[in-house]
Scaffold this active site. Structure first.
Site, short mmCIF file in Angstrom:
data_model
loop_
_atom_site.label_atom_id
_atom_site.label_comp_id
_atom_site.label_asym_id
_atom_site.label_seq_id
_atom_site.Cartn_x
_atom_site.Cartn_y
_atom_site.Cartn_z
N GLN A 124 0.85 -1.19 0.00
CA GLN A 124 0.00 0.00 0.00
C GLN A 124 0.88 1.24 0.00
O GLN A 124 1.64 1.47 0.93
CB GLN A 124 -0.87 -0.04 1.26
CG GLN A 124 -1.82 1.11 1.38
CD GLN A 124 -2.60 1.02 2.69
OE1 GLN A 124 -2.87 -0.07 3.19
NE2 GLN A 124 -2.94 2.14 3.27
N GLY A 125 0.79 2.03 -1.04
CA GLY A 125 1.61 3.24 -1.17
C GLY A 125 0.77 4.48 -0.91
O GLY A 125 0.42 5.21 -1.84
N SER A 127 1.29 6.55 2.42
CA SER A 127 2.05 7.53 3.22
C SER A 127 3.21 8.12 2.44
O SER A 127 3.77 7.48 1.55
CB SER A 127 2.61 6.85 4.47
OG SER A 127 1.58 6.26 5.19
N SER A 159 4.52 -1.32 3.70
CA SER A 159 4.78 -2.66 4.26
C SER A 159 4.89 -3.70 3.15
O SER A 159 4.01 -3.76 2.29
CB SER A 159 3.65 -3.08 5.20
OG SER A 159 3.47 -2.14 6.21
N GLU A 242 -8.63 -1.71 6.80
CA GLU A 242 -7.45 -1.76 7.64
C GLU A 242 -7.82 -1.57 9.11
O GLU A 242 -7.25 -2.17 10.00
CB GLU A 242 -6.48 -0.66 7.20
CG GLU A 242 -5.13 -0.69 7.89
CD GLU A 242 -4.11 0.21 7.22
OE1 GLU A 242 -4.50 1.07 6.40
OE2 GLU A 242 -2.91 0.06 7.54
N SER A 376 -3.01 6.96 13.18
CA SER A 376 -2.53 6.77 14.55
C SER A 376 -3.71 6.85 15.55
O SER A 376 -4.80 7.28 15.19
CB SER A 376 -1.50 7.86 14.88
OG SER A 376 -2.15 9.11 14.84
N GLU A 378 -4.21 8.94 17.87
CA GLU A 378 -4.73 10.32 17.99
C GLU A 378 -5.72 10.60 16.86
O GLU A 378 -6.78 11.21 17.07
CB GLU A 378 -3.57 11.34 17.90
CG GLU A 378 -2.63 11.34 19.10
CD GLU A 378 -1.59 10.23 19.05
OE1 GLU A 378 -1.55 9.47 18.05
OE2 GLU A 378 -0.82 10.10 20.01
C1 LIG Z 1 4.00 -0.95 11.08
C2 LIG Z 1 3.58 0.12 10.11
C3 LIG Z 1 3.16 -0.26 8.86
C4 LIG Z 1 2.78 0.72 7.95
N1 LIG Z 1 2.42 0.31 6.71
C5 LIG Z 1 2.10 1.23 5.80
C6 LIG Z 1 1.80 0.84 4.48
O1 LIG Z 1 1.83 -0.36 4.14
N2 LIG Z 1 1.51 1.77 3.57
C7 LIG Z 1 1.47 3.10 3.90
O2 LIG Z 1 1.17 3.91 3.02
N3 LIG Z 1 1.77 3.53 5.14
C8 LIG Z 1 2.08 2.62 6.09
N4 LIG Z 1 2.41 3.02 7.36
C9 LIG Z 1 2.46 4.46 7.65
C10 LIG Z 1 1.37 4.94 8.55
O3 LIG Z 1 0.10 4.89 7.93
C11 LIG Z 1 1.75 6.35 9.00
O4 LIG Z 1 2.94 6.22 9.76
C12 LIG Z 1 0.67 6.99 9.81
O5 LIG Z 1 -0.41 7.34 9.00
C13 LIG Z 1 1.17 8.21 10.61
O6 LIG Z 1 1.78 9.13 9.76
P1 LIG Z 1 3.24 9.73 10.06
O7 LIG Z 1 4.14 8.59 10.37
O8 LIG Z 1 3.60 10.64 8.93
O9 LIG Z 1 3.08 10.57 11.40
P2 LIG Z 1 2.68 12.09 11.54
O10 LIG Z 1 1.48 12.39 10.74
O11 LIG Z 1 3.89 12.93 11.33
O12 LIG Z 1 2.26 12.14 13.07
C14 LIG Z 1 3.23 12.18 14.13
C15 LIG Z 1 2.44 12.22 15.44
O13 LIG Z 1 1.59 13.38 15.48
C16 LIG Z 1 0.24 13.01 15.71
N5 LIG Z 1 -0.65 13.84 14.92
C17 LIG Z 1 -0.51 14.17 13.59
N6 LIG Z 1 -1.55 14.93 13.20
C18 LIG Z 1 -2.38 15.06 14.28
C19 LIG Z 1 -3.62 15.70 14.51
N7 LIG Z 1 -4.25 16.35 13.54
N8 LIG Z 1 -4.17 15.60 15.74
C20 LIG Z 1 -3.56 14.93 16.75
N9 LIG Z 1 -2.36 14.31 16.60
C21 LIG Z 1 -1.79 14.36 15.38
C22 LIG Z 1 0.16 11.57 15.23
O14 LIG Z 1 -0.89 10.87 15.86
C23 LIG Z 1 1.52 11.01 15.62
O15 LIG Z 1 1.52 10.63 16.98
C24 LIG Z 1 2.81 2.09 8.30
C25 LIG Z 1 3.23 2.47 9.58
C26 LIG Z 1 3.62 1.50 10.47
C27 LIG Z 1 4.07 1.94 11.84
#
Ligand SMILES: Cc1cc2nc3c(=O)[nH]c(=O)nc-3n(C[C@H](O)[C@H](O)[C@H](O)COP(=O)(O)OP(=O)(O)OC[C@H]3O[C@@H](n4cnc5c(N)ncnc54)[C@H](O)[C@@H]3O)c2cc1C
Length: 396
Positions: A124-125, A127, A159, A242, A376, A378
């Site tokens: 899944q692409g 993020s 992933s 998901e 996440s 949040e």
């Molecule tokens: C094990 C794993 C597998 C994954 N697999 C995939 C995959 O296959 N394909 C894919 O596309 N992505 C994947 N992801 C990515 C995942 O979907 C993102 O990491 C996730 O959406 C969070 O985005 P970010 O890491 O950019 O965090 P950020 O958006 O930078 O957030 C950082 C922190 O700030 C908080 N935050 C951000 N905005 C807000 C808000 N508006 N209100 C309150 N809190 C906030 C978040 O909750 C988090 O704690 C995977 C992640 C993990 C850990």
């Protein structure tokens, strides 16, 4: 409402597990090279498929057709038999299938669903750097050239991308409209020229996810899913799966293997001969976990049944995902606490085990994986507040 399940069904699944679940797979899958992990997972997928158990949640015409109570029994028996999870096929059988069923054309379904059953692997692409939680801000772009879209940009945390045949890809097709209205959803062949996949090393030592660099990748228009610029809506089916449907199996596994291990850990005599479970505080924590797991199982069943009946609420899947992932974290964290120093000394995690390695500290570290992807904790709380409870929207 699904029809009740007979004891014959459970006995049949149990018998099947007895003859088909590979033994000693945990030790055999610890520290293995990627190629062995892939071969093992594909072999296990074929075995489940031959039993009719690989995609129980799919429609009957594509090889599924089990009622929700039957799926629950299946997952209970698989967990009780300590069967490996389909880690590698997870995105294909859940995310890709749900998206194709909800928004794909007949031709796309007929092309891809049987291929997934034949072992096609998906990633899944969604993020990107700077567009995780705020997914609508994604910058990967796709411009139309005749019968093709040409895609450039970067994806993060995909992933299983290093093993994938296909990718569910979101890209911006119109930069001049509000951000959610300019995104399209593509099925991208991972063998297309211009794709560079780079695995990322994780805290647990694995490389479960990857960065994807896309340089002028050509995708035929026939691989657009949904209409151009409606990718945001289509993505909601993927995210709904998901956060909701995938949890049925995970909840049953947490309730079976996970809780059983925790009780065993608490019942193991320590050096002084005492057992943690004899401590009233520990016994109390176990009782709370048992209650929470019972609640989680009911919640999952309810969500899946209402999803099937078309009556699910907009925040239901988020409730399940949030509750599961935080309960998993509390439970594995407690296991690590009770396991003490011994729990910290296990360094090898079976590649096919998901969080269920049985090594408390590694499972606790791994549990954080669940509070982040698919939105996440949040973000789930915000969805529950806004879409579930009708609270005022967060300013964008
Ligand atoms: C094990 C794993 C597998 C994954 N697999 C995939 C995959 O296959 N394909 C894919 O596309 N992505 C994947 N992801 C990515 C995942 O979907 C993102 O990491 C996730 O959406 C969070 O985005 P970010 O890491 O950019 O965090 P950020 O958006 O930078 O957030 C950082 C922190 O700030 C908080 N935050 C951000 N905005 C807000 C808000 N508006 N209100 C309150 N809190 C906030 C978040 O909750 C988090 O704690 C995977 C992640 C993990 C850990």
């Amino acid at each position: 409402m699904s029809s009740p399940v007979t004891g014959d069904f459970r006995a049949g699944v149990r018998d099947w597990c007895r003859s088909n679940v590979p033994s000693e797979w945990r030790s055999a899958q610890t520290g293995v090279p990627d190629t062995e992990f892939v071969a093992f997972q594909q072999d296990w997928f074929r075995t489940l498929r031959s039993g009719g158990f690989a995609v129980p949640h799919w429609p009957k015409e594509f090889g599924g057709g089990m009622s929700v109570p039957e799926q629950v029994v299946l997952y209970q028996e698989l967990a009780a038999a300590d069967a490996p999870r389909l880690v590698l096929a997870f995105v294909a059988i859940h995310h890709a299938a749900s998206t194709l069923l909800a928004a794909g054309t007949e031709a796309q379904r007929r092309r891809h669903l049987p291929a997934i059953l034949d072992g096609e692997i998906w990633c899944q692409g969604f993020s990107e750097p700077g567009a995780g939680s705020d997914l609508a801000s994604l910058r990967t772009s796709a411009r139309r050239e005749g019968d093709e879209f040409v895609v450039s940009g970067q994806k993060l945390w995909a992933s299983g991308a290093q093993h994938a045949d296909w990718c569910l890809l979101l890209a911006r097709t119109d930069p001049n409209v509000p951000k959610r209205k300019g995104i399209s959803y593509f099925l991208m062949d991972m063998r297309s020229p211009g794709i560079d996949v780079r695995p990322i090393k994780q805290a647990t030592g694995e490389s479960h996810f990857c960065e994807l660099f896309l340089d002028e990748v050509r995708i035929p228009v026939s691989q657009l899913i949904g209409a151009e610029n409606t990718g945001w809506q289509v993505a909601q089916s993927t995210l709904g799966a998901e956060r909701g449907l995938t949890m049925l199996e995970l909840a049953e596994r947490l309730g079976n293997a996970g809780f059983r291990w925790l009780v065993e850990e608490c019942g193991r005599p320590r050096r002084d001969g005492g057992r943690p479970i004899d401590d009233a505080v520990v016994a109390d924590r176990l009782a709370v976990f048992e209650t929470e797991i019972a609640g989680l199982r009911l919640l999952c069943r309810d969500v899946v049944e209402r999803h099937e009946a078309g009556t699910a609420g907009a925040a239901d899947a988020s409730v399940v995902k949030l509750f599961y992932s935080e309960l998993l974290q509390r439970l594995t964290g407690f296991g690590a606490e009770i396991g003490g120093l011994a729990a910290q000394s296990v360094v090898g995690k079976p590649s096919s085990g998901g969080w269920e390695s049985g090594a408390w500290v590694l499972d606790f570290v791994g549990s954080w994986e669940w509070t982040i992807p698919g939105g996440s904790s949040e973000i789930q709380r915000t969805i529950i507040g806004e879409r579930g409870l009708g609270l005022p929207r967060e300013p964008s």
